[in-house]
Design a protein around this motif. Structure first.
Motif, PDB file in Angstrom:
ATOM      1  N   ALA B 241       0.830  -1.207   0.000  1.00  0.00           N
ATOM      2  CA  ALA B 241       0.000   0.000   0.000  1.00  0.00           C
ATOM      3  C   ALA B 241       0.862   1.254   0.000  1.00  0.00           C
ATOM      4  O   ALA B 241       0.433   2.314  -0.443  1.00  0.00           O
ATOM      5  N   LYS B 242       2.085   1.124   0.508  1.00  0.00           N
ATOM      6  CA  LYS B 242       2.992   2.267   0.506  1.00  0.00           C
ATOM      7  C   LYS B 242       3.574   2.517  -0.867  1.00  0.00           C
ATOM      8  O   LYS B 242       4.201   3.535  -1.111  1.00  0.00           O
ATOM      9  N   GLY B 243       3.388   1.554  -1.746  1.00  0.00           N
ATOM     10  CA  GLY B 243       3.916   1.726  -3.089  1.00  0.00           C
ATOM     11  C   GLY B 243       5.220   0.982  -3.325  1.00  0.00           C
ATOM     12  O   GLY B 243       5.903   1.251  -4.307  1.00  0.00           O
TER      13      GLY B 243
ATOM     14  N   LEU C  59      -7.565   0.098  -5.160  1.00  0.00           N
ATOM     15  CA  LEU C  59      -6.162   0.496  -5.236  1.00  0.00           C
ATOM     16  C   LEU C  59      -5.280  -0.573  -5.854  1.00  0.00           C
ATOM     17  O   LEU C  59      -4.064  -0.455  -5.858  1.00  0.00           O
ATOM     18  N   GLY C  60      -5.886  -1.629  -6.347  1.00  0.00           N
ATOM     19  CA  GLY C  60      -5.073  -2.678  -6.956  1.00  0.00           C
ATOM     20  C   GLY C  60      -4.459  -3.622  -5.946  1.00  0.00           C
ATOM     21  O   GLY C  60      -3.502  -4.325  -6.250  1.00  0.00           O
ATOM     22  N   LEU C  61      -5.004  -3.666  -4.740  1.00  0.00           N
ATOM     23  CA  LEU C  61      -4.422  -4.511  -3.692  1.00  0.00           C
ATOM     24  C   LEU C  61      -5.271  -5.743  -3.408  1.00  0.00           C
ATOM     25  O   LEU C  61      -5.159  -6.345  -2.356  1.00  0.00           O
ATOM     26  N   GLN C  62      -6.108  -6.106  -4.341  1.00  0.00           N
ATOM     27  CA  GLN C  62      -6.988  -7.240  -4.065  1.00  0.00           C
ATOM     28  C   GLN C  62      -6.172  -8.535  -4.029  1.00  0.00           C
ATOM     29  O   GLN C  62      -5.099  -8.611  -4.604  1.00  0.00           O
ATOM     30  N   PRO C  63      -6.699  -9.573  -3.363  1.00  0.00           N
ATOM     31  CA  PRO C  63      -5.965 -10.825  -3.228  1.00  0.00           C
ATOM     32  C   PRO C  63      -5.746 -11.511  -4.566  1.00  0.00           C
ATOM     33  O   PRO C  63      -6.417 -11.221  -5.556  1.00  0.00           O
ATOM     34  N   GLU C  64      -4.796 -12.438  -4.602  1.00  0.00           N
ATOM     35  CA  GLU C  64      -4.506 -13.224  -5.799  1.00  0.00           C
ATOM     36  C   GLU C  64      -5.746 -13.918  -6.305  1.00  0.00           C
ATOM     37  O   GLU C  64      -6.505 -14.490  -5.539  1.00  0.00           O
ATOM     38  N   LEU C  90       1.154   5.869  -7.336  1.00  0.00           N
ATOM     39  CA  LEU C  90       0.103   6.578  -6.621  1.00  0.00           C
ATOM     40  C   LEU C  90      -0.003   6.156  -5.163  1.00  0.00           C
ATOM     41  O   LEU C  90      -0.241   6.991  -4.278  1.00  0.00           O
ATOM     42  N   ARG C  91       0.187   4.872  -4.948  1.00  0.00           N
ATOM     43  CA  ARG C  91       0.015   4.349  -3.601  1.00  0.00           C
ATOM     44  C   ARG C  91       1.095   4.831  -2.661  1.00  0.00           C
ATOM     45  O   ARG C  91       2.266   4.696  -2.922  1.00  0.00           O
ATOM     46  N   GLY C  92       0.699   5.370  -1.565  1.00  0.00           N
ATOM     47  CA  GLY C  92       1.677   5.856  -0.602  1.00  0.00           C
ATOM     48  C   GLY C  92       2.085   7.285  -0.851  1.00  0.00           C
ATOM     49  O   GLY C  92       2.696   7.918   0.000  1.00  0.00           O
ATOM     50  N   SER C  93       1.745   7.812  -2.034  1.00  0.00           N
ATOM     51  CA  SER C  93       2.088   9.214  -2.257  1.00  0.00           C
ATOM     52  C   SER C  93       0.832  10.070  -2.424  1.00  0.00           C
ATOM     53  O   SER C  93       0.642  11.016  -1.675  1.00  0.00           O
ATOM     54  N   ARG C  94      -0.026   9.712  -3.379  1.00  0.00           N
ATOM     55  CA  ARG C  94      -1.242  10.488  -3.552  1.00  0.00           C
ATOM     56  C   ARG C  94      -2.417   9.842  -2.832  1.00  0.00           C
ATOM     57  O   ARG C  94      -3.364  10.507  -2.409  1.00  0.00           O
ATOM     58  N   VAL C  95      -2.400   8.517  -2.762  1.00  0.00           N
ATOM     59  CA  VAL C  95      -3.455   7.783  -2.059  1.00  0.00           C
ATOM     60  C   VAL C  95      -2.795   6.900  -1.014  1.00  0.00           C
ATOM     61  O   VAL C  95      -1.840   6.199  -1.312  1.00  0.00           O
ATOM     62  N   ALA C 172       1.234   6.914   6.496  1.00  0.00           N
ATOM     63  CA  ALA C 172       0.282   7.160   5.417  1.00  0.00           C
ATOM     64  C   ALA C 172       0.352   8.594   4.925  1.00  0.00           C
ATOM     65  O   ALA C 172       0.230   8.854   3.730  1.00  0.00           O
ATOM     66  N   VAL C 173       0.542   9.543   5.843  1.00  0.00           N
ATOM     67  CA  VAL C 173       0.524  10.945   5.413  1.00  0.00           C
ATOM     68  C   VAL C 173       1.909  11.475   5.078  1.00  0.00           C
ATOM     69  O   VAL C 173       2.082  12.666   4.832  1.00  0.00           O
ATOM     70  N   ALA C 174       2.881  10.579   5.046  1.00  0.00           N
ATOM     71  CA  ALA C 174       4.272  10.999   4.844  1.00  0.00           C
ATOM     72  C   ALA C 174       4.457  11.864   3.613  1.00  0.00           C
ATOM     73  O   ALA C 174       5.242  12.806   3.611  1.00  0.00           O
ATOM     74  N   ASN C 175       3.750  11.532   2.548  1.00  0.00           N
ATOM     75  CA  ASN C 175       3.945  12.278   1.305  1.00  0.00           C
ATOM     76  C   ASN C 175       2.775  13.186   0.982  1.00  0.00           C
ATOM     77  O   ASN C 175       2.525  13.504  -0.187  1.00  0.00           O
ATOM     78  N   ASP C 176       2.059  13.596   2.022  1.00  0.00           N
ATOM     79  CA  ASP C 176       0.976  14.551   1.849  1.00  0.00           C
ATOM     80  C   ASP C 176      -0.032  14.089   0.809  1.00  0.00           C
ATOM     81  O   ASP C 176      -0.222  14.731  -0.225  1.00  0.00           O
ATOM     82  N   PRO C 177      -0.670  12.978   1.056  1.00  0.00           N
ATOM     83  CA  PRO C 177      -1.590  12.428   0.054  1.00  0.00           C
ATOM     84  C   PRO C 177      -2.852  13.270  -0.072  1.00  0.00           C
ATOM     85  O   PRO C 177      -3.150  14.095   0.791  1.00  0.00           O
TER      86      PRO C 177
END
Lengths: 280, 337, 333
Positions: B241-243, C59-64, C90-95, C172-177
């Protein structure tokens, strides 16, 4: 749009469960066949000189001849008649001894149980090959003595397995119920506990068949197992080592060991996956 | 945790005693006269030797007395005299031990690298062709008889293609460096003799590979299972999730969490390595404890056989203990439990 | 819907199906919702309703092995079908997304600082690891972790549950999403700590003007926090609307049941109310309205016809009798 966004991209999902089990079964069946039907499947007598010495593989002799002019292919197939029964025998006896002692130790505990486990610990403290060598050397050459040595090396493994299972099953409720209803201790052990304890031992025994064949071949290779002219695979490879440049002499027995051990390993691996779905 | 270590250390002497007792019983098993286990056939006719042996080992006494004398002699480092080399067995074994250790350690490194890589690959590409291929390759390693593989590889690489040297630790004409550790690789490094170091390494390649492949299978199976379990855990989802990319997820997050059980299985594979070393040394003319044991077995050199067995057992016991202790120390949950 | 401004996050008819060998069952059966910039959307539903799976899949994180269809737009960009690399950017930066159990959501063998710094390093290629670590300390301070410069080198198991969740938020907010999805962030925490964490989230949301999606099974948590609420049942949105009107005049019986289940400290009641029955298992949905077996007002039409979405523009419910309106009889079979 139907797009799968899974993390690693997958090529077709293969059913691992059935494929190796099937291959393993085929291989083992082939060698079982060789064990029983070798005399009818081969043309030459494995013990007689049937051709010129050290001939390379040809149409007459598919795997060539060895230093004494014997047909390697026949000797390879006949080797199964020694290796397989010995392996099955060794495992069976080791399981019988080990599982019994392990069950006794796990169920009755006490001084006897502890003594058994100490014996198990000590025996397992030796690297198996060294112990087998020492015992076989003390007893003298011959496949029978090698078999005894292997049983001595192997029984503790099953003792430990069985004991662990018995200890776990012992705590289950239906056992308490049986004891409460007045069943004698031996009856509780044999009828209520043991039937549930077989699975790990069975899997281990199947996988060990291959390892025992390897160990037997190793002992024969050193000269502690089969005596000449017995067509045992290990001693055949030893002959092959002396005839280094006639590479075919060691090829037959080597492939034989490889395939049969692989077969048992496949079966064991398949069984393991079957009983432990986590690793699928 | 300290209690656990102390308990294991306390149990050690008893286990060693057990090993010694078992070994003693083996000497008593040889048919008939226990003398045959102490004095070689050739010396049987020599009354002085026979008398000396009887005195040293108390062969006229009863079994329990002989046992006590046996243990006493062992404590003084006396394991009897080899029939073949005519030297004290203890001396022989000590002399040949480093060669075996060098081979076994090299094999452990090769086997671990192979095993871990295969396991990680199999888990990362779970249920694909790569997974199956890795598992089959690993299974092959556990199935090929070590002595046959050694022969085959020697034939192909040394005889046919000539790219790797033949049996032995170094070129037979080379002068050995002063023995500091007994490991030719380390000793030549210490002596600054780089060409010799390279030669020794090249001689190590085939035997280490042959032995290593044998244990790579067990290691890879465990690494695969552990990796699959770890990859199913929540923090992997967090990392994604962090990318983080797959490579990072697998190596920096998942693999780190499997290190402890992996190290333990590597430690336990030592037993198998010792076993396999016996045969590997024979094929590659490696002058270690394994080939010594084989020569002894072939020549029915009982003192040597028993001596090697005892030493092998003790070494094995020590490595197992070290592995168990290392596991307990490295496992943070147990440490701070 | 107000025209003009592009919504921050827009999900349309999202479907996620699981299964093998041709047999697929949908866990998410057409979820549509919208989040505007700086808006807080609460998603409420029981376990197994599909609310978490939907957001993960978005977010594209669904299970296999899961199949995802539909449309998910983030700031106008379509996420379904996007390349893995694009999604990773996008993940971790904008979302960003945080999860329920902070103990298992953090890598046990990495220091907290390393994990937070990793979030920074992943999306700022030029930055040095020292600078990233400094930023990690700043972030820990932002979420009110005491002594951040010392604690940054500690391991997750050395933190309490609430502290760990703050670490997750910091990551989560590290990159100002622009968007933060919080999947049941307080469920695994003590009641006293829950309020604190919700406060941290609320503060950050205001300060950074974050779009926030709060997933929970407890409607009460959303009362003071959310701007809008979407109620999910059996893989679908059965009601959505502004939080005040949803609470005041719920359109769907399920929502009414959820509201009634909230323990009310002020009114004297004899027992806690809970909705009878359990959610239907995957693949074995009842005919007609999926809620009908548990609904107190179910009629014949509910058992045979799937209810349409009814109601006004920004407050809708999927019930034949939504908002007290009687069923449209020409929908009946």
């Amino acid at each position: 749009m139907t797009i799968s966004l899974t993390a690693p991209r997958k090529v077709r999902r293969l059913q691992w469960l059935s494929l190796p089990l099937a291959i393993g079964a085929v291989i083992v069946i082939f060698w079982l066949l060789a064990t029983f039907a070798a005399p009818w499947l081969t043309v030459y007598d494995p013990l007689e000189m049937v051709g010129r010495r050290l001939q390379a593989p040809s149409w007459d002799h598919w795997l060539g001849t060895d230093a004494l002019g014997r047909d390697v292919f026949s000797r390879t197939l006949h080797g199964a008649r020694h290796s397989l029964p010995i392996a099955v025998g060794v495992v069976a006896v080791a399981v019988a001894i080990g599982a019994s002692l392990g069950a006794v130790s796990g169920f009755f505990g006490g001084f006897v149980g502890a003594a058994i486990m100490r014996l198990v610990d000590v025996t397992l403290s030796f690297p198996p090959m060294l112990l087998a060598m020492a015992v076989a050397a003390s007893l003298g050459p011959g496949l029978g003595n090698a078999a005894i040595a292997m049983v001595i090396v192997w029984w503790p493994v099953y003792a430990r397995l069985m004991r662990a299972q018995v200890l776990e099953v012992r705590e289950r409720e239906h056992v308490e119920a049986a004891v409460a209803s007045g069943a004698g201790r031996v009856r509780v052990l044999t009828k209520h506990i043991l039937p549930l304890c077989w699975t790990p031992t069975l899997i281990a025994a199947t996988m060990d068949l291959g390892q025992v064949i390897l160990l037997a071949a190793s002992l024969s290779f050193i000269g502690l197992g089969a005596t000449p002219p017995t067509p045992e695979w290990g001693s055949m490879i030893s002959d092959g080592a002396s005839q280094f440049y006639s590479w075919w002499v060691a090829l037959g027995p080597g492939l034989a060991i490889l395939t049969i051990v692989l077969g048992f390993n496949f079966i064991g691996d398949g069984l393991h996956d079957y009983f432990d779905p986590r690793s699928k | 945790m300290t209690r656990y270590i102390l308990r294991r250390l306390f149990a050690m002497p008893f286990l060693v005693l057990g090993i010694v007792t078992l070994a003693f019983l083996l000497t008593s098993v040889t048919k008939g006269d226990p003398l045959t286990a102490i004095v070689s056939d050739r010396q049987m006719n020599n009354p002085e030797v026979v008398a000396a042996a009887k005195a040293r080992w108390g062969l006229d006494r009863s079994l329990p007395e002989r046992y006590v004398i046996y243990v006493g002699n062992l404590l003084q480092g006396d394991m009897g005299t080899s029939f073949i080399t005519r030297r004290p067995v203890a001396q022989d074994v000590l002399y040949r031990l480093p060669a075996t250790m060098e081979l076994v350690m090299a094999a452990m490194i090769v086997g671990s690298v192979m095993g871990i890589s295969l396991g990680v690959l199999a888990a990362a590409f779970h249920n694909t062709v790569i997974d199956h291929a890795a598992r089959v390759f690993a299974l092959f390693g556990s199935s090929i008889p070590v002595f046959w593989l050694g022969l085959a590889l020697l034939y192909v690489f040394s005889v046919q293609w000539g790219i790797l040297p033949g049996p032995g630790r170094v070129d037979p004409r080379a002068a050995l460096p002063p023995a500091v550790t007994g490991f030719i690789t380390i000793d030549s490094l210490i002596a600054g003799n780089i060409p010799l170091l390279l030669d020794a390494l090249r001689h190590l390649i085939l035997p280490a590979f042959v032995l290593g492949w044998a244990v790579a299978g067990t290691i890879s199976r465990l690494v695969r299972a552990n990796m699959l379990e770890v990859l199913g855990r929540e923090f992997i989802l967090t990392a994604r999730a962090k990318g983080a990319g797959e490579f990072r997820v697998i190596v920096r997050h998942a693999l780190r969490n499997t290190m402890v059980p992996t190290l333990t299985v590597i430690g336990y594979s030592f037993a198998y390595l010792l076993t396999g070393a016996v045969l590997t040394e024979t094929i590659f003319s490696w002058p270690g404890m394994g080939s010594y044991a084989v020569e002894a077995a072939r020549g029915l050199d009982f003192p040597a056989i028993i001596g090697v067995t005892i030493v092998g057992g003790v070494v094995f016991l020590i490595t197992n203990l070290m592995t168990d202790v290392a596991y307990v120390i490295a496992n943070p949950r147990v440490r701070l439990g | 819907m107000s025209g003009g401004e592009t919504p921050l996050f827009e999900v349309r008819d999202l479907r996620v199906a699981f299964g093998r060998h041709g047999q697929f069952h949908e866990a998410v059966r057409g979820i549509s919702l919208t989040v505007r910039h700086g808006e807080v959307l609460g998603i409420v539903g029981e376990s197994g309703s599909g609310k978490s799976v939907a957001m993960l899949a978005a977010l594209g994180l669904q299970p296999e092995g899961a199949r995802v269809t539909g449309s998910v737009r983030f700031k106008g960009q379509e996420l379904v079908g996007m390349s893995r690399r694009g999604l990773r950017k996008l993940r971790g930066s904008r979302v960003a997304m945080i999860f329920q159990d902070p103990l298992s959501s953090l890598n046990p063998v990495m220091t907290v600082g390393a994990q937070v710094a990793e979030a920074v390093l992943l999306h700022n290629s030029g930055i040095s690891s020292r600078a990233a670590m400094k930023r990690a300390v700043e972030l820990l301070e932002l979420v009110a972790i005491p002594q951040p410069d010392r604690r940054v080198n500690q391991y997750p198991h050395e933190f309490s549950g609430g502290m760990r969740q703050r670490v997750m938020i910091a990551m989560a907010v590290a990159n100002d999403p622009d968007l933060l999805i919080a999947d049941e962030p307080t469920t695994a925490l003590d009641v006293t700590v829950q309020a604190q964490i919700m406060q941290v989230l609320a503060d950050l949301q205001h300060r950074l003007n974050l779009g926030l999606v709060l997933i929970t099974h407890d409607l009460g948590v959303l009362a003071g926090q959310a701007d809008r609420v979407a109620v999910v049942y059996a893989g679908q949105v059965v009601e959505q609307g502004p939080v005040d009107t949803l609470f005041a005049a719920p359109g769907h019986p399920y929502t009414r049941g959820l509201i009634a289940s909230i323990p009310n400290m002020e009114v004297e009641k004899e027992r806690l109310f809970s909705i009878d029955g359990t959610p239907p298992p995957l693949g074995r949905l009842p005919a007609g309205c999926p809620f009908n077996p548990r609904c107190t007002q179910t009629r014949d039409i509910c058992r045979s016809v799937v209810p349409p979405v009814r109601g006004a523009a920004d407050h809708t419910a999927a019930c034949h009798f939504a908002f007290g309106i009687s069923a449209n009889t020409d929908n009946a079979a």
